[in-house]
Write a protein that holds these residues in place. Structure first.
Motif, short mmCIF file in Angstrom:
data_model
loop_
_atom_site.label_atom_id
_atom_site.label_comp_id
_atom_site.label_asym_id
_atom_site.label_seq_id
_atom_site.Cartn_x
_atom_site.Cartn_y
_atom_site.Cartn_z
N SER A 116 -15.36 4.26 3.58
CA SER A 116 -15.93 3.16 2.78
C SER A 116 -15.84 1.84 3.53
O SER A 116 -16.78 1.05 3.53
CB SER A 116 -15.20 3.04 1.44
N ARG A 117 -14.71 1.62 4.19
CA ARG A 117 -14.54 0.41 4.98
C ARG A 117 -15.57 0.38 6.13
O ARG A 117 -16.19 -0.64 6.40
CB ARG A 117 -13.11 0.34 5.53
N ARG A 118 -15.79 1.53 6.76
CA ARG A 118 -16.76 1.61 7.86
C ARG A 118 -18.18 1.37 7.36
O ARG A 118 -18.97 0.69 8.01
CB ARG A 118 -16.65 2.99 8.54
N VAL A 148 1.31 18.97 -9.26
CA VAL A 148 0.70 19.20 -7.96
C VAL A 148 1.81 19.36 -6.92
O VAL A 148 2.77 18.60 -6.89
CB VAL A 148 -0.24 18.03 -7.57
N SER A 149 1.67 20.38 -6.06
CA SER A 149 2.68 20.63 -5.03
C SER A 149 2.63 19.53 -3.97
O SER A 149 1.64 18.79 -3.87
CB SER A 149 2.42 21.98 -4.35
N LEU A 150 3.69 19.43 -3.16
CA LEU A 150 3.72 18.41 -2.11
C LEU A 150 2.60 18.63 -1.10
O LEU A 150 2.01 17.67 -0.60
CB LEU A 150 5.09 18.40 -1.42
N GLU A 151 2.28 19.88 -0.79
CA GLU A 151 1.16 20.16 0.12
C GLU A 151 -0.16 19.72 -0.50
O GLU A 151 -1.02 19.14 0.17
CB GLU A 151 1.11 21.65 0.48
N GLY A 152 -0.32 19.98 -1.79
CA GLY A 152 -1.52 19.52 -2.49
C GLY A 152 -1.62 18.00 -2.50
O GLY A 152 -2.69 17.43 -2.31
N ILE A 153 -0.49 17.34 -2.72
CA ILE A 153 -0.45 15.88 -2.71
C ILE A 153 -0.82 15.37 -1.33
O ILE A 153 -1.60 14.42 -1.20
CB ILE A 153 0.95 15.38 -3.13
N ARG A 154 -0.29 16.00 -0.27
CA ARG A 154 -0.62 15.57 1.09
C ARG A 154 -2.12 15.66 1.34
O ARG A 154 -2.73 14.75 1.87
CB ARG A 154 0.14 16.41 2.12
N ARG A 155 -2.71 16.77 0.90
CA ARG A 155 -4.16 16.93 1.09
C ARG A 155 -4.96 15.89 0.30
O ARG A 155 -5.93 15.33 0.80
CB ARG A 155 -4.60 18.34 0.70
N ASP A 178 -4.61 12.58 2.08
CA ASP A 178 -5.43 12.57 3.30
C ASP A 178 -6.90 12.33 2.97
O ASP A 178 -7.57 11.54 3.63
CB ASP A 178 -5.29 13.89 4.07
N LEU A 179 -7.39 13.01 1.94
CA LEU A 179 -8.80 12.83 1.55
C LEU A 179 -9.06 11.42 1.01
O LEU A 179 -10.08 10.81 1.34
CB LEU A 179 -9.19 13.88 0.52
N GLU A 180 -8.12 10.91 0.21
CA GLU A 180 -8.29 9.54 -0.31
C GLU A 180 -8.28 8.52 0.83
O GLU A 180 -9.07 7.58 0.83
CB GLU A 180 -7.20 9.22 -1.33
N ASN A 181 -7.39 8.72 1.80
CA ASN A 181 -7.35 7.81 2.95
C ASN A 181 -8.63 7.92 3.77
O ASN A 181 -9.15 6.91 4.26
CB ASN A 181 -6.13 8.09 3.82
N GLN A 182 -9.15 9.13 3.91
CA GLN A 182 -10.40 9.31 4.65
C GLN A 182 -11.56 8.62 3.93
O GLN A 182 -12.37 7.94 4.57
CB GLN A 182 -10.70 10.80 4.81
N ARG A 187 0.84 -1.21 0.00
CA ARG A 187 0.00 0.00 0.00
C ARG A 187 0.87 1.25 0.00
O ARG A 187 0.57 2.22 -0.69
CB ARG A 187 -0.93 -0.02 1.21
N ASP A 188 1.96 1.24 0.76
CA ASP A 188 2.89 2.37 0.78
C ASP A 188 3.52 2.58 -0.60
O ASP A 188 3.65 3.72 -1.07
CB ASP A 188 4.00 2.16 1.81
N VAL A 189 3.89 1.49 -1.26
CA VAL A 189 4.50 1.59 -2.59
C VAL A 189 3.50 2.17 -3.59
O VAL A 189 3.84 3.04 -4.40
CB VAL A 189 5.02 0.21 -3.06
N VAL A 190 2.26 1.73 -3.51
CA VAL A 190 1.21 2.27 -4.39
C VAL A 190 1.05 3.77 -4.13
O VAL A 190 0.92 4.57 -5.07
CB VAL A 190 -0.12 1.51 -4.19
N GLN A 191 1.07 4.15 -2.87
CA GLN A 191 0.94 5.56 -2.51
C GLN A 191 2.14 6.37 -3.03
O GLN A 191 1.98 7.50 -3.50
CB GLN A 191 0.80 5.69 -1.00
N LEU A 192 3.33 5.80 -2.96
CA LEU A 192 4.52 6.47 -3.50
C LEU A 192 4.39 6.68 -5.01
O LEU A 192 4.75 7.74 -5.54
CB LEU A 192 5.78 5.66 -3.19
N ARG A 193 3.87 5.69 -5.70
CA ARG A 193 3.65 5.84 -7.15
C ARG A 193 2.62 6.94 -7.43
O ARG A 193 2.76 7.69 -8.40
CB ARG A 193 3.19 4.52 -7.75
N GLU A 194 1.60 7.01 -6.59
CA GLU A 194 0.58 8.06 -6.75
C GLU A 194 1.19 9.44 -6.51
O GLU A 194 0.89 10.39 -7.23
CB GLU A 194 -0.57 7.81 -5.77
N ILE A 195 2.08 9.55 -5.54
CA ILE A 195 2.78 10.81 -5.28
C ILE A 195 3.60 11.21 -6.50
O ILE A 195 3.58 12.38 -6.92
CB ILE A 195 3.67 10.69 -4.02
N ALA A 196 4.29 10.25 -7.08
CA ALA A 196 5.10 10.54 -8.27
C ALA A 196 4.21 10.99 -9.44
O ALA A 196 4.55 11.94 -10.15
CB ALA A 196 5.90 9.30 -8.67
#
Length: 140
Positions: free
Chosen positions: A83-85, A64-71, A74-78, A48-57
């Motif tokens: 969805s899991r809940r 997209v700026s690093l701050e934009g990527i972080r946001r 965060d929204l995708e994780n939320q 999952r971390d590797v997939v997220q790293l690819r998404e960051i790239a």
């Protein structure tokens, strides 16, 4: 083993993500990807971390700026957590309906009140017939 199992050392995760290990360290410091840690404090990345790293790239490549990527992350994780809940709650509701059929049947009364109804029964309704004729007036 699932996608969240910490498997990869930083060099392997960096190779899988197509990045330099120093970039992964920077992303960890910024909180973009937070790998698990061993007892010796070394990083262990999950798939999952590797997939997220690819998404960051990918997002970085689109400008997209690093701050934009972080946001975005965060929204995708939320959304993923919510969805899991929802799936958990749907499962609990389905179990409840299977284990206690008919326990939540109700109807609305004529005044809008809630009436509990046993499963398989119908609410009795008033079925009286009222006939009304206007009084005939004397034409005189």
């Amino acid at each position: 083993m699932d996608e969240h199992s910490p498997l990869f050392v930083i060099s392997v995760a960096a190779e899988l993500a197509g990045m330099h290990p120093q970039t992964l360290r920077q992303y960890d410091r910024l909180g973009l990807v937070s790998p698990s840690r061993t007892a010796g404090k070394s990083r262990r990345y999950s798939m999952r971390d590797v997939v997220q790293l690819r998404e960051i790239a990918r997002l970085g490549g689109e400008g997209v700026s690093l701050e934009g990527i972080r946001r975005i992350l965060d929204l995708e994780n939320q959304v993923s957590d919510l969805s899991r809940r929802v799936r958990e709650l749907e499962g609990a509701l389905a179990d409840e309906l299977v284990n206690r059929p008919g326990r939540r049947v109700f109807a609305a009364g004529s005044a809008g009140e809630i009436i509990s109804v046993k499963a398989g029964t119908r609410v009795r309704r008033a079925n009286q017939l009222v006939v009304w004729r206007p009084l005939e007036r004397d034409p005189s």
